[in-house]
Structure formats: structure tokens, C-alpha cells
Design a protein around this motif. Structure first.
Motif, PDB file in Angstrom:
ATOM      1  N   GLU A  29       0.842  -1.200   0.000  1.00 26.20           N
ATOM      2  CA  GLU A  29       0.000   0.000   0.000  1.00 26.20           C
ATOM      3  C   GLU A  29       0.880   1.254   0.000  1.00 26.20           C
ATOM      4  OE1 GLU A  29      -3.470   0.317   0.100  1.00 26.20           O
ATOM      5  OE2 GLU A  29      -3.353  -1.798  -0.459  1.00 26.20           O
ATOM      6  N   PRO A  30       0.421   2.324  -0.652  1.00 23.57           N
ATOM      7  CA  PRO A  30       1.168   3.586  -0.617  1.00 23.57           C
ATOM      8  C   PRO A  30       1.300   4.088   0.828  1.00 23.57           C
ATOM      9  CG  PRO A  30      -0.555   3.673  -2.282  1.00 23.57           C
ATOM     10  CD  PRO A  30      -0.768   2.415  -1.486  1.00 23.57           C
ATOM     11  N   ASP A  31       2.441   4.668   1.138  1.00 18.16           N
ATOM     12  CA  ASP A  31       2.674   5.229   2.462  1.00 18.16           C
ATOM     13  C   ASP A  31       2.860   6.742   2.316  1.00 18.16           C
ATOM     14  OD1 ASP A  31       5.261   5.604   1.506  1.00 18.16           O
ATOM     15  OD2 ASP A  31       6.204   4.298   2.969  1.00 18.16           O
ATOM     16  N   PRO A  32       3.069   7.472   3.406  1.00 23.52           N
ATOM     17  CA  PRO A  32       3.226   8.929   3.305  1.00 23.52           C
ATOM     18  C   PRO A  32       4.377   9.366   2.381  1.00 23.52           C
ATOM     19  CG  PRO A  32       2.766   8.326   5.566  1.00 23.52           C
ATOM     20  CD  PRO A  32       2.986   7.039   4.805  1.00 23.52           C
TER      21      PRO A  32
ATOM     22  N   ARG B 273       3.995  11.903  -0.745  1.00 25.34           N
ATOM     23  CA  ARG B 273       4.810  13.113  -0.911  1.00 25.34           C
ATOM     24  C   ARG B 273       5.507  13.118  -2.269  1.00 25.34           C
ATOM     25  NH1 ARG B 273       6.528  12.599   5.089  1.00 25.34           N
ATOM     26  NH2 ARG B 273       5.004  13.979   6.010  1.00 25.34           N
ATOM     27  N   ARG B 274       6.032  11.974  -2.662  1.00 24.01           N
ATOM     28  CA  ARG B 274       6.707  11.898  -3.962  1.00 24.01           C
ATOM     29  C   ARG B 274       5.731  12.191  -5.091  1.00 24.01           C
ATOM     30  NH1 ARG B 274      10.136   7.111  -5.372  1.00 24.01           N
ATOM     31  NH2 ARG B 274      11.037   8.640  -6.785  1.00 24.01           N
ATOM     32  N   ALA B 275       4.516  11.681  -4.971  1.00 28.19           N
ATOM     33  CA  ALA B 275       3.506  11.950  -6.004  1.00 28.19           C
ATOM     34  C   ALA B 275       3.173  13.437  -6.051  1.00 28.19           C
ATOM     35  CB  ALA B 275       2.241  11.124  -5.735  1.00 28.19           C
ATOM     36  N   GLN B 276       3.068  14.075  -4.898  1.00 32.15           N
ATOM     37  CA  GLN B 276       2.801  15.508  -4.863  1.00 32.15           C
ATOM     38  C   GLN B 276       3.937  16.292  -5.527  1.00 32.15           C
ATOM     39  OE1 GLN B 276       2.293  15.750  -0.616  1.00 32.15           O
ATOM     40  NE2 GLN B 276       0.066  16.025  -0.804  1.00 32.15           N
ATOM     41  N   TRP B 277       5.182  15.911  -5.194  1.00 31.58           N
ATOM     42  CA  TRP B 277       6.341  16.600  -5.783  1.00 31.58           C
ATOM     43  C   TRP B 277       6.423  16.348  -7.291  1.00 31.58           C
ATOM     44  CZ3 TRP B 277       8.031  20.636  -3.703  1.00 31.58           C
ATOM     45  CH2 TRP B 277       8.183  20.757  -2.316  1.00 31.58           C
ATOM     46  N   ALA B 278       6.041  15.157  -7.708  1.00 35.37           N
ATOM     47  CA  ALA B 278       6.069  14.848  -9.148  1.00 35.37           C
ATOM     48  C   ALA B 278       5.124  15.763  -9.921  1.00 35.37           C
ATOM     49  CB  ALA B 278       5.705  13.382  -9.381  1.00 35.37           C
ATOM     50  N   LYS B 279       4.016  16.149  -9.297  1.00 37.32           N
ATOM     51  CA  LYS B 279       3.082  17.081  -9.945  1.00 37.32           C
ATOM     52  C   LYS B 279       3.607  18.512  -9.889  1.00 37.32           C
ATOM     53  CE  LYS B 279      -1.067  14.407  -8.991  1.00 37.32           C
ATOM     54  NZ  LYS B 279      -2.235  14.290  -8.108  1.00 37.32           N
TER      55      LYS B 279
ATOM     56  N   PRO C 274       8.031  18.284 -11.501  1.00 40.99           N
ATOM     57  CA  PRO C 274       8.269  16.997 -12.150  1.00 40.99           C
ATOM     58  C   PRO C 274       9.720  16.765 -12.592  1.00 40.99           C
ATOM     59  CG  PRO C 274       6.992  18.443 -13.581  1.00 40.99           C
ATOM     60  CD  PRO C 274       7.106  19.135 -12.254  1.00 40.99           C
ATOM     61  N   ASP C 275      10.513  17.811 -12.684  1.00 43.21           N
ATOM     62  CA  ASP C 275      11.892  17.661 -13.126  1.00 43.21           C
ATOM     63  C   ASP C 275      12.852  17.298 -11.984  1.00 43.21           C
ATOM     64  OD1 ASP C 275      11.263  20.313 -12.196  1.00 43.21           O
ATOM     65  OD2 ASP C 275      13.320  20.884 -12.764  1.00 43.21           O
ATOM     66  N   VAL C 276      12.358  17.250 -10.739  1.00 48.58           N
ATOM     67  CA  VAL C 276      13.212  16.956  -9.578  1.00 48.58           C
ATOM     68  C   VAL C 276      13.139  15.468  -9.245  1.00 48.58           C
ATOM     69  CG1 VAL C 276      13.634  17.421  -7.129  1.00 48.58           C
ATOM     70  CG2 VAL C 276      12.945  19.288  -8.657  1.00 48.58           C
ATOM     71  N   ASP C 277      14.290  14.843  -9.149  1.00 49.16           N
ATOM     72  CA  ASP C 277      14.372  13.428  -8.772  1.00 49.16           C
ATOM     73  C   ASP C 277      14.193  13.314  -7.261  1.00 49.16           C
ATOM     74  OD1 ASP C 277      14.963  10.774  -8.270  1.00 49.16           O
ATOM     75  OD2 ASP C 277      17.018  10.865  -9.013  1.00 49.16           O
ATOM     76  N   THR C 278      13.110  12.696  -6.845  1.00 49.00           N
ATOM     77  CA  THR C 278      12.828  12.523  -5.418  1.00 49.00           C
ATOM     78  C   THR C 278      13.147  11.103  -4.944  1.00 49.00           C
ATOM     79  OG1 THR C 278      10.525  11.956  -5.849  1.00 49.00           O
ATOM     80  CG2 THR C 278      11.025  14.299  -5.435  1.00 49.00           C
ATOM     81  N   GLY C 279      13.952  10.378  -5.704  1.00 50.57           N
ATOM     82  CA  GLY C 279      14.277   8.998  -5.357  1.00 50.57           C
ATOM     83  C   GLY C 279      14.949   8.842  -4.009  1.00 50.57           C
TER      84      GLY C 279
END
Length: 173
Positions: free
Chosen positions: A3-6, A10-16, A19-24
């Protein structure tokens, strides 16, 4: 997949948003931080039950694991604990007042003092350490032995990499 966790959220929010920032890095470091923060209350509760705070436990456990006679010079302690000498002095004063350490003269240099566990300090440090390890074992119950070994190996590798990167950054700057 789990299941998705916090962190996923957060990564999904940052991707929107960016989108050019690697949040890996957040996948690992964000989860590691959350795990540490979530584990602190249980671990700090152990120390509190033994009349210690985290910093005091660091001192008495360092002395205990140093082996008999459970004594170190203050400089050895503050280097091991990576704190300032002033921060160590405050901890030592509290521990001495509580009867958990003594400060006998050093046999090599009578002008300097050692920091030594008292019998009560040794008993309390050992009891707190045993309980702490039991709590940490319970916190890791979701992992198999293989998972735990693999995670420990990866964290060791990550820690070494981060330390090397930090040292390189220090010498470049």
C-alpha cells in the motif's frame, strides 16, 4: 506491491509540482527518518524507566561496552559520542549526582580524572541496554532474518557512501 505510504504520497505531490526533480532519495532517506522518529518514543521510554535520558544512556553504555574497569578519559568519551566537551560535562555532572559514575584520578596522570561506572551505574546501564535491545527486536518483528540482514548490509553500505561523500565535500570546500 504494498500500500502507498506517506513517502509515496509526498513523492507523487512533488512529481506534480516539480516533475523535473528526482525525489528517489526520499524513498530511502525519508523512510529511514520516519522509522527512526517512530522508534524513538519506545526506546526513550526504556531509558526513562531506568532514570536516564538518551544522552546519559550514551555515556553509561559507552563506559559499559569499554569493558572492565568501565572507565575512560573524558576526551575518549566525547570523541566516541561525537558531542562537545561542554555537553559531556553536563551529562557527567548529572550522572555523578545520580551516583552512576565516579571521577577517580587517572593512574597514568594524577592531574587528570577518569570517568568510571559505579556498581549502580553498571547495573542500570546493563538493565537499560538489555531492555532496549528487546524493544528493538520487537520493532523489527515484521522483517525476516534474511530481510534484517539484507537491510543491515544495505544501510552499512549507504552509511559508508554518505560518510565518504561528506568527507569529499569537506575537502573540496
Amino acid at each position: 506491491m504494498s500500500e502507498p505510504d506517506p513517502i509515496d504520497e509526498r513523492r507523487a505531490q512533488w512529481a506534480k509540482e516539480l516533475p523535473d526533480v528526482d525525489t528517489g532519495g526520499m524513498d530511502v532517506l525519508g523512510r529511514a527518518r520516519r522509522a527512526v522518529l517512530a522508534s524513538r518514543p519506545a526506546i526513550e521510554g526504556v531509558f526513562a524507566r531506568h532514570g536516564l535520558d538518551t544522552g546519559e544512556f550514551d555515556v553509561v553504555s559507552t563506559l559499559l561496552r569499554s569493558g572492565p574497569p568501565y572507565a575512560l578519559r573524558p576526551t575518549e568519551l566525547f570523541r566516541s559520542l561525537m558531542i562537545s566537551s561542554g555537553g559531556l560535562t553536563d551529562r557527567l555532572n548529572r550522572l555523578q549526582k545520580a551516583g552512576l559514575i565516579s571521577r577517580p584520578p587517572s593512574p597514568e596522570d594524577r592531574r587528570s580524572l577518569l570517568v568510571q561506572l559505579t556498581d549502580e551505574g553498571r547495573a542500570r546501564a546493563e538493565a537499560a541496554f538489555r531492555e532496549d535491545m528487546a524493544v528493538e527486536t520487537r520493532l523489527l518483528e515484521a522483517l525476516s532474518e534474511d530481510d534484517e540482514a539484507a537491510l543491515a548490509a544495505l544501510l552499512r553500505k549507504l552509511s559508508a557512501s554518505i560518510a565518504a561523500g561528506t568527507e569529499n565535500a569537506d575537502t573540496e570546500g
